[in-house]
Scaffold this active site. Structure first.
Site, short mmCIF file in Angstrom:
data_model
loop_
_atom_site.label_atom_id
_atom_site.label_comp_id
_atom_site.label_asym_id
_atom_site.label_seq_id
_atom_site.Cartn_x
_atom_site.Cartn_y
_atom_site.Cartn_z
N LYS A 1 -5.34 -2.50 -8.20
CA LYS A 1 -5.40 -3.68 -7.35
C LYS A 1 -5.21 -4.95 -8.19
CE LYS A 1 -5.58 -1.36 -3.63
NZ LYS A 1 -6.67 -0.78 -2.89
C1 LIG Z 1 -7.12 0.27 -1.89
C2 LIG Z 1 -7.35 0.02 -0.44
C3 LIG Z 1 -8.56 0.32 0.19
C4 LIG Z 1 -9.67 1.07 -0.48
O1 LIG Z 1 -10.09 0.50 -1.64
P1 LIG Z 1 -11.12 1.31 -2.57
O2 LIG Z 1 -11.69 0.26 -3.47
O3 LIG Z 1 -10.32 2.35 -3.30
O4 LIG Z 1 -12.14 1.92 -1.67
C5 LIG Z 1 -8.72 -0.05 1.51
N1 LIG Z 1 -7.75 -0.64 2.20
C6 LIG Z 1 -6.55 -0.92 1.64
C7 LIG Z 1 -5.52 -1.63 2.45
C8 LIG Z 1 -6.30 -0.58 0.30
O5 LIG Z 1 -5.11 -0.83 -0.25
#
Ligand SMILES: *Cc1c(COP(=O)(O)O)cnc(C)c1O
Length: 385
Positions: A186
């Site tokens: 991210k």
């Molecule tokens: C990555 C992601 C999540 C989940 O994030 P985590 O921290 O892995 O639980 C939820 N929604 C979207 C749109 C994502 O890209």
């Protein structure tokens, strides 16, 4: 220099991150404690203050705690875009409620406010917009719609740090609660982690209690405040969603680089835009007028007149060692979610899924790596170099 391969993503972890984690490991305090408290305070301040930030071990946990704090339960409906990661919908099932999938706009990849309005029933309780790829949804219109129907908004901002809607930063632009992700790829990372942000003290208090087993006081106090003593009560069957100090130490350093990271991604996106301007490719949508974009993902779409199919395009990039991804196969096409949308049509999301490809775009990317991606994309599309 010849580049053999370009990965889809490579994390940006520098000496400061390594030092911060090492310092935490040497400190003797590993789980939730002073580093997590400092990370929460710094995160709230980064958003400009006036909100509480509650650190958790994933965005999925933040979304789950958010729905729990909003009182969602069996018989309720929650509106979720079909073009998202499965986590956005699965947390609705954690609460025993029904995810109601809605189509997205094929241009913005965000929910269409008219589609959301059409999906509202007397059972609807929450709207969950996803700021797709880091482009903000129309939060002004969604807030007005939610207010007109007495609904809550829990926005999935897993892609959207930092971004803004009409001058208001993500986390403070109309949602009751916002969930951020610090998953490895991210816009900033703690390895695994997330943050729940809200300006509502009652929602924050509930999320804090449910984050750690339903214990009626913060673990930070329990373990580090000598006046806190040993006694505690358990007031609800809570969850185990707290973030470690090891992760928070990493998060503090990454947060300090969030603006620099965004600047790098925005520059790379602009460089792709310029290099692809003459190609038969649909380039990613920019932020709406008055908004800003986090540029988490650079998603291109192959139009009907492209010389190759989407799958041939992907095969061509892979053959040349370029890492790609597809965001996402829509939820209504997934086995688990099909029963929740019988008879419903999602033509825009189907269209996007059939023609989209996400190209590498990350903070650690070098000019040579980006040049190589550009060269291969042009070659696979049969364009002049
Ligand atoms: C990555 C992601 C999540 C989940 O994030 P985590 O921290 O892995 O639980 C939820 N929604 C979207 C749109 C994502 O890209």
């Amino acid at each position: 220099m010849t580049i053999a391969a370009v990965p889809f993503f490579r994390p940006s972890i520098g000496d400061k991150e390594i030092e911060a984690v090492t310092e935490c490991l040497r400190s003797g305090w590993l789980t939730t404690g002073p580093k997590t408290a400092a990370f929460e305070a710094a995160f709230a301040e980064y958003l400009g203050g006036g909100v509480e930030a509650i650190a958790v071990n994933s965005a999925t946990a933040a979304l789950h705690l958010g729905l729990e704090a909003l009182g969602v339960g069996p018989g309720d409906e929650v509106i979720v875009p079909t073009l998202t990661f499965t986590a956005t919908a699965e947390v609705v099932r954690y609460m025993g409620a029904k995810p109601v999938l809605v189509d997205v706009d094929a241009t913005t990849l965000c929910v269409d406010v008219a589609d959301v309005a059409a999906a509202i029933t007397p059972r609807t309780k929450v709207i969950m917009p996803v700021h797709f790829a880091g482009r903000m949804c129309d939060m002004t219109a969604l807030r007005a719609l939610a207010d007109a129907h007495g609904l809550h908004i829990l926005d999935d901002a897993a892609h959207a740090l930092p971004a803004a809607h009409q001058g208001a930063t993500v986390g403070k632009c109309g949602a009751d609660i916002t969930a951020f992700s610090f998953y490895a790829n991210k816009t900033m990372t703690t390895g695994e982690g997330g943050m729940l942000v809200t300006a509502n003290p009652a929602l924050a208090a509930r999320a804090r209690v449910m984050r750690l087993h339903g214990i009626d006081r913060d673990v930070f106090n329990r373990f580090t405040d000598p006046r806190a003593g040993w006694a505690y009560d358990v007031v609800a069957p809570g969850f185990k969603y707290n973030l470690t100090d090891i992760a928070s130490a990493l998060g503090l350093v990454q947060l300090g680089r969030a603006d620099e990271f965004k600047h790098i991604r925005a520059s790379r996106a602009a460089r792709y835009d310029a290099a692809f301007a003459d190609l038969p490719l649909i380039l990613p949508p920019h932020a709406a007028e008055g908004d800003s974009h986090s540029w988490h993902l650079y998603i291109v779409q192959l139009p009907a007149n492209a010389p190759v199919s989407r799958d041939a395009f992907i095969a061509g990039l892979k053959a040349e060692g370029i890492g790609i991804s597809v965001h996402y196969r829509p939820l209504h096409q997934m086995t688990v979610w099909k029963p929740f949308c019988e008879g419903a049509q999602f033509p825009q999301a189907d269209l996007v899924f059939d023609r989209c490809v996400t190209l590498p775009l990350f903070m650690a990317m070098t000019d040579a790596e980006q040049d190589r991606v550009i060269e291969v994309v042009r070659k696979v599309l049969g364009a002049a170099q």
